[in-house]
Design an enzyme around this catalytic site. Structure first.
Site, PDB file in Angstrom:
ATOM      1  N   SER A 116       0.843  -1.186  -0.076  1.00  0.00           N
ATOM      2  CA  SER A 116      -0.074   0.047   0.014  1.00  0.00           C
ATOM      3  C   SER A 116       0.898   1.327   0.096  1.00  0.00           C
ATOM      4  O   SER A 116       1.969   1.141   0.654  1.00  0.00           O
ATOM      5  CB  SER A 116      -0.712  -0.050   1.160  1.00  0.00           C
ATOM      6  OG  SER A 116      -1.319   1.254   1.685  1.00  0.00           O
ATOM      7  N   TYR A 140      -1.236   0.128  10.632  1.00  0.00           N
ATOM      8  CA  TYR A 140      -1.415  -0.566   9.172  1.00  0.00           C
ATOM      9  C   TYR A 140      -0.529  -0.598   8.230  1.00  0.00           C
ATOM     10  O   TYR A 140       0.158  -1.405   7.517  1.00  0.00           O
ATOM     11  CB  TYR A 140      -2.776  -0.094   8.389  1.00  0.00           C
ATOM     12  CG  TYR A 140      -2.961  -0.286   7.067  1.00  0.00           C
ATOM     13  CD1 TYR A 140      -3.370  -1.493   6.714  1.00  0.00           C
ATOM     14  CD2 TYR A 140      -2.810   0.448   6.092  1.00  0.00           C
ATOM     15  CE1 TYR A 140      -3.465  -1.972   5.674  1.00  0.00           C
ATOM     16  CE2 TYR A 140      -3.040   0.129   4.718  1.00  0.00           C
ATOM     17  CZ  TYR A 140      -3.433  -1.077   4.430  1.00  0.00           C
ATOM     18  OH  TYR A 140      -3.380  -1.495   3.119  1.00  0.00           O
ATOM     19  N   LYS A 144       2.181  -3.105   6.422  1.00  0.00           N
ATOM     20  CA  LYS A 144       2.450  -3.608   4.834  1.00  0.00           C
ATOM     21  C   LYS A 144       4.199  -3.476   4.607  1.00  0.00           C
ATOM     22  O   LYS A 144       4.593  -4.064   4.079  1.00  0.00           O
ATOM     23  CB  LYS A 144       1.879  -2.337   4.221  1.00  0.00           C
ATOM     24  CG  LYS A 144       0.362  -2.688   4.049  1.00  0.00           C
ATOM     25  CD  LYS A 144       0.032  -3.993   3.487  1.00  0.00           C
ATOM     26  CE  LYS A 144      -1.580  -4.285   3.393  1.00  0.00           C
ATOM     27  NZ  LYS A 144      -1.762  -5.729   2.896  1.00  0.00           N
TER      28      LYS A 144
END
Ligand code: WQD
Length: 326
Positions: A116, A140, A144
């Site tokens: 991402s 988050y 990633k």
């Protein structure tokens, strides 16, 4: 080749499955926490389960003679990751580790990881290249980035061709039944306001951008899916591939520009958005440099923001049982 696509019943995953299943054998693993089986073509086998279940993975990889993996299963809500970081680390980092262990043990030689643009955090460049320093701002984004490292290291050690695709802001649908069910991003959040007869919200209009609102690189989910097909092809051709690529359009759109397009597409051009306070942690501008993916894969995005808004609106109307108004 037989590809295992984890998270294949989800919003992005089901688009990837649809594109890849045209040419390749595909099997899907999904825990159906947010995925829906109806998203899958009827001839694609679905195994319901988690990537944290190593025994299940060993069985699926052997039974289906899997030779490549596209890993999209994972949690993807930034705000939730701040509240529940260990849950995100378990699902996204532990899940990936268990999957890589199973892949290595089964002799899988191709691995594509869904990453991402959130790995970049708050970049201060006009166009973000893959060399722009990664400083994720949320758990988050951290999961990633850790995932990318794990994929590259395991690939190198186990002789696996690997790729991490850094998606920018994904929107739209290839067909209305594949629309995004979540209301966590700008486009569906604007739809929700409009269908509730409320004005769309603009989180901050005092950013250092031409119209004062944040700029992002919105990319059609069908383009994201085609990037996966090209990446998978490359992994097959090049057993030593170690790719990290932005998946964007290279063009920025501001929140105001996006809302204007959405108002047009939904036939609500008279509605005036309301300006609210900045949302904490929002970078002013995040737009992809797409030089690397163009060079490496000869791939570029085809759809514009209007196509994203129109197709997303058709999906929203189907899901909410209303005729498509324009
Ligand atoms: C876009 C812009 C908001 C709603 C996140 C993740 C990223 C990726 C995509 C998965 C921002 C503004 C929004 C609204 C608004 N996810 N906005 N009014 O924050 O760029 O990216 O989702 O990988 O990693 O960080 O996306 O769609 O939430 O917001 O003004 O009602 O729209 O402030 O500037 P974001 P978004």
């Amino acid at each position: 080749m037989t590809w295992l696509i984890t998270g294949g019943a989800g919003y992005i995953g089901s688009h990837v499955v649809r594109e890849m299943a045209v040419r390749e054998a595909v099997v899907v693993l999904d825990d159906l926490s947010t995925g829906r089986p109806e998203r899958l073509p009827q001839d694609v086998p679905l195994v319901v389960g988690s990537v944290l279940d190593g025994e299940l993975l060993d069985r699926v990889l052997a039974e289906h003679a899997v030779t490549g993996i596209v890993h999209l299963a994972g949690k993807k809500q930034v705000a939730e990751s701040v509240e529940r970081p260990l849950y995100y680390y378990r699902e996204n980092v532990d899940g990936l580790r268990v999957l890589l262990e199973a892949a290595a043990a089964a002799g899988v030689r191709r691995f594509l990881f869904s990453s991402s643009a959130s790995v970049y955090g708050m970049p201060d460049v006009d166009l973000v290249t893959e060399e722009t320093p990664c400083r994720p701002l949320s758990p988050y984004g951290e999961t990633k980035l850790a995932g990318e490292w794990m994929v590259a290291a395991a690939g190198k050690a186990c002789g696996m061709a690997t790729a991490s695709l850094r998606y920018f802001n994904v929107a739209g649908a290839a067909s209305e039944e594949l629309g995004d069910d979540g209301v966590f991003n700008l486009v569906p959040m604007v739809f929700e306001r409009l269908t509730g007869d409320e004005a769309p919200r603009v989180f901050g209009a005092d950013y250092p951008t031409p119209d004062g609102t944040c700029i992002r690189d919105y990319i059609h989910v069908a383009d994201v899916a085609s990037a996966h097909v090209e990446t998978a092809r490359r992994l097959v051709q090049d057993p030593a591939a170690r790719l990290v690529l932005n998946v964007g359009t290279g063009r920025g759109a501001s929140v105001t520009e996006m809302i204007d397009v959405i108002l047009e597409v939904t036939g609500r051009t008279g509605v005036a958005p309301v300006i609210e306070a900045r949302r904490p942690g929002d970078p002013a501008r995040v737009v992809a440099s797409v030089d690397a993916i163009r060079r490496e894969l000869d791939w570029s995005a085809r759809h514009d923001v209007r196509a994203m808004a129109e197709s997303a609106w058709a999906g929203w109307c189907l899901k909410h049982g209303q005729p498509v108004s324009t």
